[in-house]
Design a protein around this motif. Structure first.
Motif, short mmCIF file in Angstrom:
data_model
loop_
_atom_site.label_atom_id
_atom_site.label_comp_id
_atom_site.label_asym_id
_atom_site.label_seq_id
_atom_site.Cartn_x
_atom_site.Cartn_y
_atom_site.Cartn_z
N ALA A 1 17.23 -20.07 0.30
CA ALA A 1 15.77 -19.30 0.49
C ALA A 1 14.92 -19.38 -0.68
N ASP A 2 13.67 -19.53 -0.54
CA ASP A 2 12.97 -19.46 -1.98
C ASP A 2 13.09 -18.23 -2.60
N SER A 3 13.59 -17.21 -2.17
CA SER A 3 13.57 -16.07 -2.95
C SER A 3 14.98 -15.71 -3.81
N VAL A 4 15.74 -16.67 -3.29
CA VAL A 4 16.90 -16.69 -4.37
C VAL A 4 17.42 -17.97 -5.19
N LYS A 5 16.55 -18.85 -4.94
CA LYS A 5 16.62 -20.18 -5.80
C LYS A 5 16.67 -20.12 -7.20
N GLY A 6 17.56 -20.75 -7.73
CA GLY A 6 17.53 -20.52 -9.30
C GLY A 6 18.51 -19.52 -9.66
N ARG A 7 18.70 -18.56 -8.87
CA ARG A 7 19.52 -17.28 -9.01
C ARG A 7 20.75 -17.11 -8.15
N PHE A 8 20.85 -17.77 -7.11
CA PHE A 8 22.03 -17.76 -6.27
C PHE A 8 22.73 -19.21 -6.09
N THR A 9 23.81 -19.49 -6.31
CA THR A 9 24.41 -20.66 -6.00
C THR A 9 25.56 -20.48 -4.71
N ILE A 10 25.63 -21.32 -3.94
CA ILE A 10 26.62 -21.18 -2.68
C ILE A 10 27.47 -22.56 -2.99
N ALA A 11 28.99 -22.41 -2.87
CA ALA A 11 29.63 -23.22 -3.26
C ALA A 11 30.99 -23.09 -2.27
N LYS A 12 31.78 -24.29 -2.03
CA LYS A 12 32.72 -24.49 -1.06
C LYS A 12 34.20 -24.69 -1.66
N GLU A 13 35.02 -24.18 -1.52
CA GLU A 13 36.51 -24.41 -1.75
C GLU A 13 37.02 -24.99 -0.64
N ASN A 14 36.96 -26.23 -0.57
CA ASN A 14 37.54 -26.87 0.55
C ASN A 14 39.12 -26.57 0.76
N ALA A 15 39.94 -26.55 -0.20
CA ALA A 15 41.30 -26.26 0.04
C ALA A 15 41.63 -25.22 0.63
N GLU A 16 40.83 -24.10 0.55
CA GLU A 16 41.13 -22.80 1.12
C GLU A 16 40.11 -22.37 2.15
N ASN A 17 39.17 -23.42 2.68
CA ASN A 17 38.17 -23.00 3.48
C ASN A 17 37.69 -21.86 3.42
N ARG A 18 37.05 -21.67 1.86
CA ARG A 18 36.32 -20.53 1.72
C ARG A 18 35.26 -20.82 0.92
N VAL A 19 33.71 -19.87 1.23
CA VAL A 19 32.68 -20.24 0.74
C VAL A 19 32.36 -19.21 -0.39
N TYR A 20 31.71 -19.36 -1.22
CA TYR A 20 31.30 -18.25 -2.28
C TYR A 20 29.78 -18.26 -2.50
N LEU A 21 29.34 -17.15 -2.73
CA LEU A 21 27.90 -16.89 -3.06
C LEU A 21 27.93 -16.13 -4.42
N GLN A 22 27.36 -17.26 -5.44
CA GLN A 22 27.18 -16.55 -6.90
C GLN A 22 26.04 -16.01 -6.92
N MET A 23 25.93 -14.74 -7.08
CA MET A 23 24.52 -14.05 -7.30
C MET A 23 24.25 -13.68 -8.64
N ASN A 24 23.23 -14.11 -9.51
CA ASN A 24 22.96 -13.82 -10.93
C ASN A 24 21.63 -13.27 -10.89
N SER A 25 21.22 -12.80 -11.75
CA SER A 25 19.94 -12.07 -11.96
C SER A 25 19.43 -11.25 -11.09
N LEU A 26 20.54 -10.09 -10.36
CA LEU A 26 20.05 -9.33 -9.19
C LEU A 26 18.99 -8.72 -9.38
N LYS A 27 18.26 -8.41 -8.15
CA LYS A 27 16.98 -7.60 -7.97
C LYS A 27 17.27 -6.58 -7.10
N ALA A 28 16.43 -5.38 -7.47
CA ALA A 28 16.64 -4.38 -6.52
C ALA A 28 16.28 -4.84 -4.96
N GLU A 29 15.51 -5.73 -4.93
CA GLU A 29 15.11 -6.38 -3.52
C GLU A 29 16.24 -7.24 -2.97
#
Length: 121
Positions: free
Chosen positions: A60-88
């Motif tokens: 989403a435009d609101s999170v571009k450059g701050r959030f990163t989605i990644a997948k660990e295939n061996a574990e069937n796990r998805v991560y959402l790294q959230m940086n520079s978090l805002k109140a919104e």
């Protein structure tokens, strides 16, 4: 397919959190996984998605450059790294899985339980 999300919490503005979602069951049927969020009184909104192979991502435009989605295939796990978090960014975050790439919640077939993210200003 079962999805188990975790990693929410309370953080100050400018801080970081990492959400995790583990998929189990008939995962061979999945094409994409995504993260959505829902703030009180608001519609559930798309945050990010990633292909099951981990090669295609959308944000989403609101999170571009701050959030990163990644997948660990061996574990069937998805991560959402959230940086520079805002109140919104405060919301309940949900992981979802489905066949097609989409920013629409109803396009996803499976949902995990929500995890609360609270960002204090």
């Amino acid at each position: 397919v079962q999805l188990q999300a975790c990693g929410g919490g309370l953080v100050q503005a400018g801080g970081s959190l990492r959400l995790s979602c583990a998929a189990s069951g008939r995962t061979f049927s999945l094409g994409f996984m995504g993260w959505f969020r829902q703030a009180p009184g608001k519609e559930r909104e798309f945050v990010a998605s990633i292909s099951w192979s981990g090669t295609r991502t959308s944000y989403a435009d609101s999170v571009k450059g701050r959030f990163t989605i990644a997948k660990e295939n061996a574990e069937n796990r998805v991560y959402l790294q959230m940086n520079s978090l805002k109140a919104e960014d405060t919301a309940v975050y949900y992981c979802a899985a489905g066949v097609l790439r989409s920013v629409i919640a109803s396009s996803y077939d499976y949902w995990g339980q929500g995890t609360q993210v609270t960002v204090s200003s």
